[in-house]
Design a protein around this motif. Structure first.
Motif, short mmCIF file in Angstrom:
data_model
loop_
_atom_site.label_atom_id
_atom_site.label_comp_id
_atom_site.label_asym_id
_atom_site.label_seq_id
_atom_site.Cartn_x
_atom_site.Cartn_y
_atom_site.Cartn_z
N ALA A 29 0.82 -1.13 -0.09
CA ALA A 29 -0.02 -0.06 0.10
C ALA A 29 0.99 1.21 -0.17
N SER A 30 0.23 2.42 -0.46
CA SER A 30 0.79 3.61 -0.15
C SER A 30 1.33 3.95 1.14
N PRO A 31 2.37 4.64 1.24
CA PRO A 31 2.60 4.92 2.71
C PRO A 31 1.83 5.87 3.32
N GLU A 32 1.03 6.63 2.50
CA GLU A 32 0.09 7.87 2.90
C GLU A 32 -1.26 7.18 3.22
N SER A 33 -1.25 5.75 3.16
CA SER A 33 -2.63 5.15 3.12
C SER A 33 -2.94 4.64 4.67
N SER A 34 -1.83 4.33 5.50
CA SER A 34 -1.83 3.92 6.69
C SER A 34 -0.67 3.87 7.55
N TYR A 35 -0.62 3.82 8.94
CA TYR A 35 0.70 3.68 9.68
C TYR A 35 1.16 2.51 9.33
N VAL A 36 0.81 1.52 9.14
CA VAL A 36 1.87 0.13 8.89
C VAL A 36 2.27 0.32 7.67
N ALA A 37 1.61 1.12 6.53
CA ALA A 37 2.21 1.09 5.19
C ALA A 37 3.34 2.05 5.09
N GLY A 43 11.02 1.00 6.29
CA GLY A 43 12.12 -0.09 6.42
C GLY A 43 12.36 -0.74 7.64
N GLU A 44 13.24 -1.89 7.80
CA GLU A 44 13.39 -2.53 8.96
C GLU A 44 13.86 -1.72 10.23
N ASP A 45 14.70 -0.89 10.03
CA ASP A 45 15.32 0.09 11.31
C ASP A 45 14.21 0.81 11.82
N ALA A 46 13.37 1.11 11.02
CA ALA A 46 12.05 1.79 11.81
C ALA A 46 11.22 1.18 12.56
N ILE A 47 11.06 -0.06 11.97
CA ILE A 47 10.33 -1.09 12.65
C ILE A 47 11.01 -1.86 14.15
N LEU A 48 12.31 -2.01 13.93
CA LEU A 48 13.04 -2.32 15.06
C LEU A 48 13.10 -1.31 16.13
N LYS A 49 13.03 -0.12 15.67
CA LYS A 49 13.04 0.90 16.82
C LYS A 49 11.63 1.03 17.55
N LYS A 50 10.54 0.82 16.73
CA LYS A 50 9.37 0.79 17.29
C LYS A 50 9.23 -0.45 18.16
N ILE A 51 9.86 -1.53 17.96
CA ILE A 51 9.82 -2.60 18.96
C ILE A 51 10.44 -2.15 19.93
N GLY A 52 11.68 -1.78 20.11
CA GLY A 52 12.35 -1.37 21.22
C GLY A 52 11.74 -0.31 22.20
N GLU A 53 10.90 0.66 21.35
CA GLU A 53 10.08 1.58 22.13
C GLU A 53 8.97 0.85 23.06
N GLU A 54 8.32 -0.14 22.10
CA GLU A 54 7.02 -1.07 22.84
C GLU A 54 7.51 -1.75 23.88
N TYR A 72 -2.07 -3.76 27.24
CA TYR A 72 -2.26 -2.87 26.46
C TYR A 72 -0.89 -2.67 25.54
N GLU A 73 0.13 -2.47 26.51
CA GLU A 73 1.52 -2.24 25.85
C GLU A 73 2.11 -3.27 25.24
N THR A 74 1.59 -4.78 25.81
CA THR A 74 2.14 -5.92 25.46
C THR A 74 1.42 -6.17 24.04
N ALA A 75 0.10 -5.85 23.76
CA ALA A 75 -0.42 -5.94 22.57
C ALA A 75 0.37 -5.19 21.41
N ASP A 76 0.69 -3.94 21.81
CA ASP A 76 1.48 -2.93 21.07
C ASP A 76 2.77 -3.63 20.62
N LEU A 77 3.51 -4.26 21.46
CA LEU A 77 4.54 -4.94 21.21
C LEU A 77 4.47 -6.19 20.46
N TRP A 78 3.31 -6.80 20.58
CA TRP A 78 3.14 -8.08 19.59
C TRP A 78 2.92 -7.82 18.18
N PHE A 79 2.12 -6.50 18.28
CA PHE A 79 1.64 -6.10 17.15
C PHE A 79 2.70 -5.76 16.13
#
Length: 117
Positions: A29-37, A43-54, A72-79
């Motif tokens: 999907a287009s990056p403008e279409s959703s948070y996940v897109a 890229g991976e570094d941004a995903i890894l940063k979010k995992i570290g934060e969560e 709530y926070e565990t759900a964010d981490l799993w997501f």
């Protein structure tokens, strides 16, 4: 509606399946279409940063003794871990299969088996 689908195990499995399908769709999907897109596009570094934060937020919620916030926070981490799995062409089934493989193994035996691999 099939009453079997109302069983909690089925509902939980359905949630994981729907989430997996949504994550796969967001990869294209287009990056403008959703948070996940947008996260996938960064890229991976941004995903890894979010995992570290969560993960940090999970720790803080646990230390605070707030069970609701911990869930709530565990759900964010799993997501976000599921986003990472999708980035690598994996999904929750891969993790569930690994957990099933480990079921019944002692932690000591499981760690020993890793040394041989």
């Amino acid at each position: 509606m099939n009453p079997d689908n109302l069983h909690p195990d089925n509902m939980h499995q359905d949630i994981l399946q729907r989430l997996t399908e949504t994550l796969e769709a967001r990869k294209q999907a287009s990056p403008e279409s959703s948070y996940v897109a947008k996260l996938f596009s960064k890229g991976e570094d941004a995903i890894l940063k979010k995992i570290g934060e969560e993960a940090t937020e999970v720790i803080l919620a646990s230390k605070a003794g707030d069970k609701t916030h911990l869930v709530y926070e565990t759900a964010d981490l799993w997501f976000h871990c599921m986003v990472l799995l999708a980035q690598h062409g994996l999904n929750s089934d891969d993790v569930l299969n690994e957990l099933a493989r480990r079921e019944g193994l002692s932690g000591i035996a499981e760690k020993e088996s890793r040394k041989r691999d």
